[in-house]
Design a protein around this motif. Structure first.
Motif, mmCIF file in Angstrom:
data_model
loop_
_atom_site.group_PDB
_atom_site.id
_atom_site.type_symbol
_atom_site.label_atom_id
_atom_site.label_comp_id
_atom_site.label_asym_id
_atom_site.label_seq_id
_atom_site.Cartn_x
_atom_site.Cartn_y
_atom_site.Cartn_z
ATOM 1 N N ASN A 5 0.810 -1.220 0.000
ATOM 2 C CA ASN A 5 0.000 0.000 0.000
ATOM 3 C C ASN A 5 0.842 1.269 0.000
ATOM 4 O O ASN A 5 0.327 2.355 -0.241
ATOM 5 N N ARG A 6 2.145 1.152 0.373
ATOM 6 C CA ARG A 6 2.971 2.362 0.507
ATOM 7 C C ARG A 6 4.275 2.234 -0.258
ATOM 8 O O ARG A 6 5.279 2.827 0.109
ATOM 9 N N ARG A 7 4.244 1.452 -1.292
ATOM 10 C CA ARG A 7 5.479 1.131 -2.021
ATOM 11 C C ARG A 7 6.357 2.364 -2.296
ATOM 12 O O ARG A 7 7.516 2.431 -1.881
ATOM 13 N N THR A 8 5.789 3.377 -2.963
ATOM 14 C CA THR A 8 6.588 4.550 -3.341
ATOM 15 C C THR A 8 7.115 5.266 -2.109
ATOM 16 O O THR A 8 8.295 5.605 -2.021
ATOM 17 N N ARG A 9 6.215 5.454 -1.155
ATOM 18 C CA ARG A 9 6.572 6.168 0.061
ATOM 19 C C ARG A 9 7.709 5.452 0.792
ATOM 20 O O ARG A 9 8.657 6.085 1.275
ATOM 21 N N PHE A 10 7.623 4.128 0.809
ATOM 22 C CA PHE A 10 8.637 3.340 1.517
ATOM 23 C C PHE A 10 10.034 3.616 0.958
ATOM 24 O O PHE A 10 10.973 3.881 1.697
ATOM 25 N N PHE A 11 10.138 3.579 -0.355
ATOM 26 C CA PHE A 11 11.470 3.785 -0.938
ATOM 27 C C PHE A 11 11.949 5.215 -0.733
ATOM 28 O O PHE A 11 13.131 5.457 -0.481
ATOM 29 N N GLU A 12 11.007 6.162 -0.806
ATOM 30 C CA GLU A 12 11.381 7.562 -0.553
ATOM 31 C C GLU A 12 11.950 7.724 0.848
ATOM 32 O O GLU A 12 12.995 8.344 1.047
ATOM 33 N N GLU A 13 11.212 7.132 1.829
ATOM 34 C CA GLU A 13 11.640 7.317 3.215
ATOM 35 C C GLU A 13 12.942 6.578 3.505
ATOM 36 O O GLU A 13 13.767 7.047 4.282
ATOM 37 N N THR A 14 13.105 5.403 2.881
ATOM 38 C CA THR A 14 14.367 4.679 3.070
ATOM 39 C C THR A 14 15.529 5.522 2.550
ATOM 40 O O THR A 14 16.561 5.672 3.214
ATOM 41 N N ALA A 15 15.342 6.076 1.355
ATOM 42 C CA ALA A 15 16.396 6.917 0.770
ATOM 43 C C ALA A 15 16.671 8.106 1.680
ATOM 44 O O ALA A 15 17.837 8.439 1.967
ATOM 45 N N ARG A 16 15.592 8.734 2.177
ATOM 46 C CA ARG A 16 15.768 9.904 3.037
ATOM 47 C C ARG A 16 16.510 9.512 4.319
ATOM 48 O O ARG A 16 17.398 10.220 4.780
#
Lengths: 363, 391
Positions: free
Chosen positions: B169-180
């Protein structure tokens, strides 16, 4: 020649480490600076390669002020061996020795060749030691590498600050002997700091006795032992000065020619003699023992009356007279045989001869 | 074949094996919930997969026998496979188990699976301790199970698990936050090194600097991270309001600025302390030998001081990096983002699987950073400085 002219070192807290020293250190000889701790000997040494800068005075090497040289060139032309060896722990033995040649940008093949030669010179097997690390070396081996590193770029001058101080007494004597051999071969101008009087007498061509930043006496070891200029030098040399003098003279100069028996021949070679004992040799003139000429029955063969002499009881010509005397006292004899390294009999050295020597010294 | 001896068995391996046997026999290996936030029902491993249970019994026996032969590397390798196998079995059966309960039901790991992971960690850790002089092998022991687990994650094998549904459900958000998360933590360590290493050198050079420097970095370490974030809000927002240029740069009382400042301050202690200590341990004789042989100041630095100090300095950077990965979690509280976002969202919604979606990657990142730094240190430590066992 290294000349000190009125050299003084005064620290900021106004303590005076070196107080107006003027001496001339001859080329191709080993000069020892000796004295109790805090006498300024190490400071004096370190002024030669400008690790310490003097407050006043001038130091000349072959007539040229050392401040005229580029400081890096000066240091690269002076070998330096320090108290705790100071090997670089992260480098191999080879890279340690190659430090100065690398700074001088020698070619690789030349460095390689030089390192191997030096390892052999200091008595370490080149192939197996080149790749070792400092932590894999014993204290004595590390000291040898330290000496090899100082010799690396073949500098005319070498400074040594208690180089054998950190090893056990047995190893120390061995290192001193080997170092003396290397010096006989290379004839470097060496300034050597120590507080060990035996080491000084063993190695030095000249000794400077220091105290409180001054040089009390500067002379050849024999003169310092025989004619100390003041009470401090006298006391510093110790009460066994007569014995110490004996460590400066070698058996080779006091060998007496004596009659010997050859075990390959019969009793009639002895003939009429007043001698009680005679050294016995084999047909190659190698010493094998002694024969009691006086008590032995002439019926038995010479070989059966022979008392063998162990190899370590035989003195070599380059043994010191002190060593000879010590062995005599130990074994309770008045004479010991001398043979060369192949075992060929050269003669004997006797207690009476040593007494003659010490007596003549006194006069 | 090396001989089997009971005295070769060490406490770590024994603990790992005991924990492993408990984990596969307790009632709650997995937990099943009717909906995302309802209470869970425990499921035993034997009910999840009898074949899986048998497999773990065999795996445990194999590890036990290997540990008796002192094959530390293979003991550790099999130990690392314990959690991997746990996830594999879970992935195989998750969808089927969920279907038995209802259409919106969720399957999550329960105490059993977590204990299994822990037992694997203990087994690997025990083996790594014995492989001290073989750091490359020790690093491999961590990298192998982590990459296998990642492979399962990427291939979709674990998609039946609740946490993966949260992820979907949060695929894009997950990668963004991991990168951040990585950028914040990495940036903090980078700037921390940029300040901390010179600070350590300075402290070594001058006694006058030493005391205030260490008083400062030690004091920073004692302030809790949440408090430090809070303390920074007021002055930073004042600066941002009064100086437009800073505002244009994106500096404000909340967001990445206070987070970065706080994390840099935290990373200073280990880096400064280790730099100082590493220089302090270089014997003066070694330096003097270099000077006496005519090395320039720069050559002393590049040929003696840096190679000798580097391993210890990097060990400080390693500590700082692991610490930064953990502390960055809190940065989510002041709007800096990072994986902490999921942790705090999940806590707010009482959705434990969402918390895990943040927490598990943080743990994994910390382990990866640790292994990477260890590998780097092993590669950059000169052979002559590697400590031998017992020295």
């Amino acid at each position: 020649m290294i000349s000190f002219a009125g050299i003084t070192k005064r620290y900021d807290d106004s303590t005076v480490a070196v107080d107006g020293i003027s001496i001339e250190i001859p080329s191709n000889q080993l000069t020892v600076l000796i004295g109790p701790s805090g006498c300024g000997k190490t400071t004096t040494l370190k002024m030669i390669n400008r690790i310490v800068e003097p407050t006043a005075g001038q130091i000349l090497i072959d007539g040229q002020d050392i401040r005229d040289f580029d400081i890096k060139d000066l240091r690269r032309s002076i070998g330096y061996v320090i108290q705790n060896v100071g090997l670089f722990p992260h480098m191999t033995v080879k890279d340690n020795i190659a430090t100065v040649p690398k700074l001088l940008k020698w070619e690789r093949s030349r460095i390689e060749e030089r390192v191997m030669y030096l390892l052999g010179l200091v008595g370490l097997e080149p192939e197996s030691y080149a790749r070792k690390l400092p932590k894999e070396l014993s204290g004595g081996e590390a000291q040898r590498v330290g000496v090899a590193r100082a010799l690396a770029a073949d500098p005319p001058i070498i400074l040594m600050d208690e180089p054998f101080g950190a090893v056990d007494p047995l190893t120390r004597v061995k290192l001193q002997d080997e170092f003396a051999r290397v010096q006989r071969e290379l004839h470097k101008t060496i300034v050597f700091v120590t507080h060990d009087i035996d080491e000084a007498i063993r190695l030095a061509d000249r000794i400077a006795v220091m105290r409180s930043g001054r040089i009390l006496q500067y002379d050849i070891p024999e003169n310092i032992l025989s004619f100390p200029v003041e009470k401090f030098v006298h006391d510093f040399m110790g009460s066994d000065r007569a014995l110490k003098r004996l460590s400066r003279v070698y058996v080779a100069d006091y060998i007496e020619d004596v009659k010997v028996v050859s075990i390959s021949q019969g009793w009639n070679q002895v003939g009429e003699t007043k001698e009680e004992f005679m050294w016995a040799i084999d047909k190659d003139e190698k010493l094998i023992g002694w024969v009691d000429v006086f008590h032995s029955s002439r019926e038995a063969s010479i070989e059966s009356t022979l008392t063998e002499v162990a190899r370590e009881e035989i003195l070599q010509p380059d043994s010191t007279v002190k060593e000879a005397l010590s062995r005599m006292l130990e074994s309770g004899t008045v004479a010991l045989p001398v043979a060369d390294s192949t075992g060929k009999f050269l003669g004997q050295i006797s207690l009476s001869k040593i007494q003659e020597l010490t007596r003549s010294d006194k006069e | 074949m090396r001989p089997l001896r009971l005295r070769n068995l060490d406490m770590m391996t024994l603990t790992g094996l005991v924990v492993m046997s408990i984990s596969i026999s307790i009632p709650g290996f997995l937990s099943v919930r009717e909906t995302r936030i309802s209470a869970g029902l425990p499921v035993k491993l034997l009910d999840v997969s009898p074949a899986g249970f048998l497999f773990f019994v065999l795996l445990g026996t194999a590890i036990f026998s290997l540990s008796l032969t002192r094959h530390s590397f293979y003991t550790g390798l099999l130990g690392g496979l314990v959690p991997v196998a746990g996830f594999f079995v879970t992935g195989l059966r998750a969808t089927a188990i969920a279907a038995e309960v209802g259409p919106f039901s969720r399957v999550s790991p329960a105490a059993g699976l977590w204990l299994l992971v822990f037992s694997g960690y203990v087994l690997v850790f025990g083996a790594r301790k014995k492989l001290k002089d073989r750091r490359e092998l020790a690093a491999l022991l961590v990298l192998v199970p982590i990459s296998l687990t990642l492979l399962m994650l990427v291939s979709g094998h674990l998609n039946g698990l609740s946490i993966m549904k949260e992820f979907a459900n949060r695929r894009t958000r997950f990668f963004e936050e991991t990168a951040r998360h990585l950028i914040i933590a990495g940036g903090a360590v980078f700037f921390g090194s940029l300040i901390g290493i010179p600070l350590g050198i300075l402290a070594k050079r001058s006694n006058r600097v030493e005391k205030p420097v260490f008083a400062f970095v030690n004091f920073m370490q004692t302030i809790p991270s949440v408090a430090l974030f809070g303390l920074l809000i007021a002055p930073l927002s004042y600066l941002s309001r009064s100086i437009p240029f800073l505002r244009q740069l994106g500096i404000s009382g909340i967001g990445w600025t206070p987070a970065m400042i706080a994390l840099v301050l935290y990373s200073l202690l280990p880096i400064t302390r280790n730099t100082y200590a590493s220089l302090k341990t270089i014997p003066h004789d070694t330096i003097e030998a270099g000077i006496g042989m005519g090395m320039s100041r720069l050559q002393i630095l590049s040929k003696i001081e840096i190679p000798m100090a580097l391993p210890v300095v990097l060990a400080g950077v390693r500590t700082a990096a692991i610490q930064a990965v953990g502390n960055t979690t809190m940065a989510a509280l002041i709007g800096a983002g990072g994986l902490g976002v999921f942790v705090f969202q999940g806590l707010g919604q009482a959705a434990m699987d969402l918390v895990l979606l943040g927490a598990l990657p943080i743990v994994a990142l910390a382990l990866i950073v640790d292994s990477f730094m260890q590998l780097l240190i092993a590669l950059l430590t000169p052979r002559g400085l590697v400590m031998e066992e017992g020295k």
